[in-house]
Design a protein around this motif. Structure first.
Motif, PDB file in Angstrom:
ATOM      1  N   ASP A   1      23.937  12.214   4.715  1.00 44.73           N
ATOM      2  CA  ASP A   1      23.183  10.965   4.666  1.00 44.73           C
ATOM      3  C   ASP A   1      23.446  10.257   5.996  1.00 44.73           C
ATOM      4  O   ASP A   1      24.374   9.467   6.127  1.00 44.73           O
ATOM      5  CB  ASP A   1      23.666  10.126   3.467  1.00 44.73           C
ATOM      6  N   VAL A   2      22.616  10.583   6.979  1.00 40.72           N
ATOM      7  CA  VAL A   2      22.868  10.095   8.338  1.00 40.72           C
ATOM      8  C   VAL A   2      22.862   8.563   8.384  1.00 40.72           C
ATOM      9  O   VAL A   2      23.627   7.963   9.146  1.00 40.72           O
ATOM     10  CB  VAL A   2      21.826  10.687   9.312  1.00 40.72           C
ATOM     11  N   ASN A   3      22.017   7.971   7.531  1.00 42.62           N
ATOM     12  CA  ASN A   3      21.957   6.498   7.553  1.00 42.62           C
ATOM     13  C   ASN A   3      23.276   5.841   7.158  1.00 42.62           C
ATOM     14  O   ASN A   3      23.510   4.683   7.467  1.00 42.62           O
ATOM     15  CB  ASN A   3      20.844   6.000   6.628  1.00 42.62           C
ATOM     16  N   SER A   4      24.118   6.597   6.468  1.00 40.46           N
ATOM     17  CA  SER A   4      25.386   5.999   6.025  1.00 40.46           C
ATOM     18  C   SER A   4      26.438   6.001   7.134  1.00 40.46           C
ATOM     19  O   SER A   4      27.487   5.393   6.986  1.00 40.46           O
ATOM     20  CB  SER A   4      25.936   6.759   4.816  1.00 40.46           C
ATOM     21  N   ILE A   5      26.170   6.688   8.235  1.00 41.27           N
ATOM     22  CA  ILE A   5      27.208   6.758   9.276  1.00 41.27           C
ATOM     23  C   ILE A   5      26.894   5.905  10.497  1.00 41.27           C
ATOM     24  O   ILE A   5      27.614   5.923  11.479  1.00 41.27           O
ATOM     25  CB  ILE A   5      27.513   8.214   9.713  1.00 41.27           C
ATOM     26  N   PHE A   6      25.786   5.179  10.429  1.00 38.17           N
ATOM     27  CA  PHE A   6      25.565   4.243  11.540  1.00 38.17           C
ATOM     28  C   PHE A   6      24.834   3.005  11.045  1.00 38.17           C
ATOM     29  O   PHE A   6      24.182   3.025  10.003  1.00 38.17           O
ATOM     30  CB  PHE A   6      24.816   4.921  12.703  1.00 38.17           C
TER      31      PHE A   6
END
Ligand SMILES: Cc1cc2nc3c(=O)[nH]c(=O)nc-3n(C[C@H](O)[C@H](O)[C@H](O)COP(=O)(O)O)c2cc1C
Length: 187
Positions: A176-181
């Motif tokens: 979940d890329v959105n959770s890391i930035f």
């Protein structure tokens, strides 16, 4: 595979077999390692490529270090340690060579060596080799450091097990890329 896809698809490969990278392959890999971000261009890294008889020597060294550190270690742990180097046809030892510097702390130099090691993993993957970065207590053991011919101040950042993938390479897990930035400041 284009460069971006390769970076997004790299996975560790723990089951590997012969052949190991050739000398020419290693040159390409270490060229990639050398392009790591490196504050002050200190090049705080060195790599040892170990294969063939060298893996026997490494096995003996690991057992010597293990039994010196833990005289009462069980025979099964000794056996497991003895076999560690034979899980791949080549092991590349990644070593941070940090120096005292007026403005570049040693932790930045270790990070640079880590970045070089990751570049190496990506380059190996690009060449079709499988690799996995491992450490464990023996990476931080002074008998191992000395036995590899390193200086007492050298630090083993990782043992990179390398070879040809023994089975199909798995797809990386979905993230979940959105959770890391996030974007800052939050509006
Ligand atoms: C500094 C460092 C040390 C590691 N040490 C080990 C280790 O000793 N054993 C292990 O199974 N994985 C270790 N790993 C993790 C693997 O190299 C690998 O990244 C992990 O299994 C996830 O797989 P992936 O690279 O395909 O995402 C280490 C990773 C790093 C960065």
């Amino acid at each position: 595979m284009d460069a971006l896809k390769l970076l997004q698809k790299r996975v560790s490969v723990s089951k590997v077999t012969q052949p190991a990278p050739s000398k020419a392959d290693l040159i390409e890999v270490f060229k990639a390692a050398s392009r790591a971000a490196d504050h002050g261009k200190l090049r705080p890294w060195h790599f040892l490529a170990i294969e063939g008889e060298g893996l026997n020597d490494l096995s003996n060294l690991l057992v010597t270090a293990l039994t010196k550190a833990n005289p009462d270690v069980s025979p099964s742990v000794v056996e497991k340690t003895k076999n560690l180097p034979f899980r791949a046809p080549m092991i590349i030892v990644s070593i941070a060579k940090c120096q005292e510097h007026p403005s570049i702390p040693k932790h930045e130099q270790r990070l640079a060596c880590g970045a070089a090691t990751q570049n190496m993993l990506n380059a190996l993957f690009a060449l079709g080799f499988g690799a996995i970065w491992k450490t464990g207590d023996l990476a931080y053991n002074e008998v191992v450091i000395e036995g590899l011919g390193l200086a007492p101040s050298d630090e083993i950042i990782g043992f990179i097990y390398v070879g040809t993938p023994a089975q199909d390479i798995s797809e990386p897990p979905e993230v979940d890329v959105n959770s890391i930035f996030s974007v800052w400041p939050t509006k």
